[in-house]
Motif scaffolding. Structure first.
Motif, PDB file in Angstrom:
ATOM      1  N   VAL A  24       0.817  -1.215   0.000  1.00  9.13           N
ATOM      2  CA  VAL A  24       0.000   0.000   0.000  1.00  9.13           C
ATOM      3  C   VAL A  24       0.851   1.266   0.000  1.00  9.13           C
ATOM      4  N   ARG A  25       2.083   1.168   0.476  1.00 10.78           N
ATOM      5  CA  ARG A  25       3.008   2.307   0.453  1.00 10.78           C
ATOM      6  C   ARG A  25       4.434   1.769   0.430  1.00 10.78           C
ATOM      7  N   ARG A  26       5.313   2.540  -0.187  1.00 11.49           N
ATOM      8  CA  ARG A  26       6.738   2.190  -0.192  1.00 11.49           C
ATOM      9  C   ARG A  26       7.525   3.487  -0.150  1.00 11.49           C
ATOM     10  N   THR A  27       8.540   3.516   0.693  1.00 11.37           N
ATOM     11  CA  THR A  27       9.478   4.635   0.705  1.00 11.37           C
ATOM     12  C   THR A  27      10.875   4.050   0.510  1.00 11.37           C
ATOM     13  N   GLU A  28      11.838   4.905   0.519  1.00 18.18           N
ATOM     14  CA  GLU A  28      13.228   4.456   0.379  1.00 18.18           C
ATOM     15  C   GLU A  28      13.630   3.506   1.504  1.00 18.18           C
ATOM     16  N   ARG A  29      13.011   3.673   2.708  1.00 16.97           N
ATOM     17  CA  ARG A  29      13.427   2.878   3.866  1.00 16.97           C
ATOM     18  C   ARG A  29      12.330   2.034   4.505  1.00 16.97           C
ATOM     19  N   THR A  30      11.087   2.139   3.995  1.00 14.92           N
ATOM     20  CA  THR A  30       9.997   1.371   4.595  1.00 14.92           C
ATOM     21  C   THR A  30       9.097   0.755   3.528  1.00 14.92           C
ATOM     22  N   LEU A  31       8.340  -0.236   3.948  1.00 18.64           N
ATOM     23  CA  LEU A  31       7.350  -0.878   3.092  1.00 18.64           C
ATOM     24  C   LEU A  31       6.108  -1.131   3.937  1.00 18.64           C
ATOM     25  N   ALA A  32       4.944  -0.804   3.397  1.00 15.69           N
ATOM     26  CA  ALA A  32       3.677  -1.055   4.078  1.00 15.69           C
ATOM     27  C   ALA A  32       2.850  -1.996   3.210  1.00 15.69           C
ATOM     28  N   PHE A  33       2.351  -3.068   3.821  1.00 12.72           N
ATOM     29  CA  PHE A  33       1.567  -4.049   3.078  1.00 12.72           C
ATOM     30  C   PHE A  33       0.472  -4.627   3.969  1.00 12.72           C
ATOM     31  N   ARG A  34      -0.566  -5.142   3.328  1.00 12.24           N
ATOM     32  CA  ARG A  34      -1.713  -5.684   4.057  1.00 12.24           C
ATOM     33  C   ARG A  34      -1.363  -7.001   4.751  1.00 12.24           C
ATOM     34  N   ASP A  35      -1.853  -7.136   5.976  1.00 11.16           N
ATOM     35  CA  ASP A  35      -1.661  -8.370   6.739  1.00 11.16           C
ATOM     36  C   ASP A  35      -2.504  -9.471   6.091  1.00 11.16           C
ATOM     37  N   ILE A  36      -1.964 -10.673   5.999  1.00  9.16           N
ATOM     38  CA  ILE A  36      -2.709 -11.768   5.365  1.00  9.16           C
ATOM     39  C   ILE A  36      -3.764 -12.370   6.297  1.00  9.16           C
ATOM     40  N   LYS A  37      -3.708 -12.049   7.589  1.00 16.59           N
ATOM     41  CA  LYS A  37      -4.714 -12.496   8.558  1.00 16.59           C
ATOM     42  C   LYS A  37      -5.216 -11.272   9.310  1.00 16.59           C
ATOM     43  N   PRO A  38      -5.975 -10.400   8.636  1.00 18.80           N
ATOM     44  CA  PRO A  38      -6.353  -9.128   9.253  1.00 18.80           C
ATOM     45  C   PRO A  38      -7.215  -9.291  10.501  1.00 18.80           C
ATOM     46  N   GLN A  39      -6.926  -8.445  11.485  1.00 22.61           N
ATOM     47  CA  GLN A  39      -7.667  -8.413  12.732  1.00 22.61           C
ATOM     48  C   GLN A  39      -8.658  -7.252  12.770  1.00 22.61           C
ATOM     49  N   ALA A  40      -8.724  -6.475  11.706  1.00 20.52           N
ATOM     50  CA  ALA A  40      -9.619  -5.321  11.582  1.00 20.52           C
ATOM     51  C   ALA A  40      -9.787  -5.056  10.086  1.00 20.52           C
ATOM     52  N   PRO A  41     -10.802  -4.258   9.704  1.00 23.59           N
ATOM     53  CA  PRO A  41     -10.978  -3.959   8.276  1.00 23.59           C
ATOM     54  C   PRO A  41      -9.714  -3.390   7.620  1.00 23.59           C
ATOM     55  N   THR A  42      -9.012  -2.539   8.340  1.00 23.63           N
ATOM     56  CA  THR A  42      -7.692  -2.096   7.888  1.00 23.63           C
ATOM     57  C   THR A  42      -6.668  -2.729   8.810  1.00 23.63           C
ATOM     58  N   HIS A  43      -5.787  -3.535   8.261  1.00 22.18           N
ATOM     59  CA  HIS A  43      -4.682  -4.137   9.034  1.00 22.18           C
ATOM     60  C   HIS A  43      -3.481  -4.182   8.103  1.00 22.18           C
ATOM     61  N   VAL A  44      -2.621  -3.210   8.290  1.00 24.49           N
ATOM     62  CA  VAL A  44      -1.440  -3.039   7.445  1.00 24.49           C
ATOM     63  C   VAL A  44      -0.203  -3.132   8.321  1.00 24.49           C
ATOM     64  N   LEU A  45       0.827  -3.770   7.817  1.00 25.55           N
ATOM     65  CA  LEU A  45       2.117  -3.832   8.502  1.00 25.55           C
ATOM     66  C   LEU A  45       3.063  -2.844   7.838  1.00 25.55           C
ATOM     67  N   VAL A  46       3.782  -2.092   8.649  1.00 27.88           N
ATOM     68  CA  VAL A  46       4.808  -1.185   8.137  1.00 27.88           C
ATOM     69  C   VAL A  46       6.139  -1.713   8.665  1.00 27.88           C
ATOM     70  N   VAL A  47       7.057  -2.024   7.752  1.00 27.39           N
ATOM     71  CA  VAL A  47       8.343  -2.620   8.113  1.00 27.39           C
ATOM     72  C   VAL A  47       9.485  -1.785   7.541  1.00 27.39           C
ATOM     73  N   PRO A  48      10.612  -1.777   8.236  1.00 26.53           N
ATOM     74  CA  PRO A  48      11.791  -1.149   7.638  1.00 26.53           C
ATOM     75  C   PRO A  48      12.402  -2.097   6.607  1.00 26.53           C
ATOM     76  N   HIS A  49      13.037  -1.552   5.611  1.00 24.64           N
ATOM     77  CA  HIS A  49      13.764  -2.398   4.659  1.00 24.64           C
ATOM     78  C   HIS A  49      14.900  -3.116   5.381  1.00 24.64           C
ATOM     79  N   ALA A  50      15.564  -2.433   6.305  1.00 23.89           N
ATOM     80  CA  ALA A  50      16.669  -3.021   7.060  1.00 23.89           C
ATOM     81  C   ALA A  50      16.121  -4.026   8.071  1.00 23.89           C
ATOM     82  N   HIS A  51      16.843  -5.097   8.277  1.00 27.20           N
ATOM     83  CA  HIS A  51      16.405  -6.137   9.209  1.00 27.20           C
ATOM     84  C   HIS A  51      16.920  -5.860  10.617  1.00 27.20           C
ATOM     85  N   TYR A  52      15.983  -5.721  11.533  1.00 31.29           N
ATOM     86  CA  TYR A  52      16.263  -5.681  12.965  1.00 31.29           C
ATOM     87  C   TYR A  52      15.224  -6.588  13.597  1.00 31.29           C
ATOM     88  N   PRO A  53      15.602  -7.395  14.569  1.00 33.45           N
ATOM     89  CA  PRO A  53      14.678  -8.388  15.115  1.00 33.45           C
ATOM     90  C   PRO A  53      13.422  -7.814  15.781  1.00 33.45           C
TER      91      PRO A  53
END
Length: 117
Positions: A24-53
């Motif tokens: 749904v959104r992408r920046t140079e350092r983040t990615l936002a995408f829909r959760d495959i098991k949504p808990q609400a009508p809108t359930h989006v995950l926003v993650v950094p491109h870099a991996h941190y646990p």
């Protein structure tokens, strides 16, 4: 090494395009995408491109990127047309974290009750 993509990480694979996701959104350092098991009508995950646990390790290593996750979460809510939303960072298995790549859940689109994840 922290910050580097991990071959066995689901979210690293999604960021790299190796696993499909509804982005749904992408920046140079983040990615936002829909959760495959949504808990609400809108359930989006926003993650950094870099991996941190988890969010704590991301914030310690790259506070600007941690802040960008919050900015992008607000942008997702605005794009989705929701004024009231919940942001959730799960840190550690005991808190419900199942993918050990820092991420924030954006939930909204209906009233959210207390304790709902």
């Amino acid at each position: 090494m922290a910050g580097e993509p991990q071959a066995d990480c689901l979210f690293c694979k999604i960021v790299a395009g190796g696993i499909p996701a509804t982005v749904v959104r992408r920046t140079e350092r983040t990615l936002a995408f829909r959760d495959i098991k949504p808990q609400a009508p809108t359930h989006v995950l926003v993650v950094p491109h870099a991996h941190y646990p988890n969010a704590a390790e991301l914030a310690a290593a790259e506070p600007q990127v941690a802040a960008e996750l919050l900015t992008e979460a607000a942008a997702v809510a605005a794009d989705e047309g929701i004024e009231a939303y919940r942001l959730i960072f799960n840190t550690g298995a005991g808190a419900g974290q199942t993918v050990f790549h820092a991420h924030v859940h954006v939930l909204g689109g209906r009233p959210l009750r207390e304790g709902m994840v």
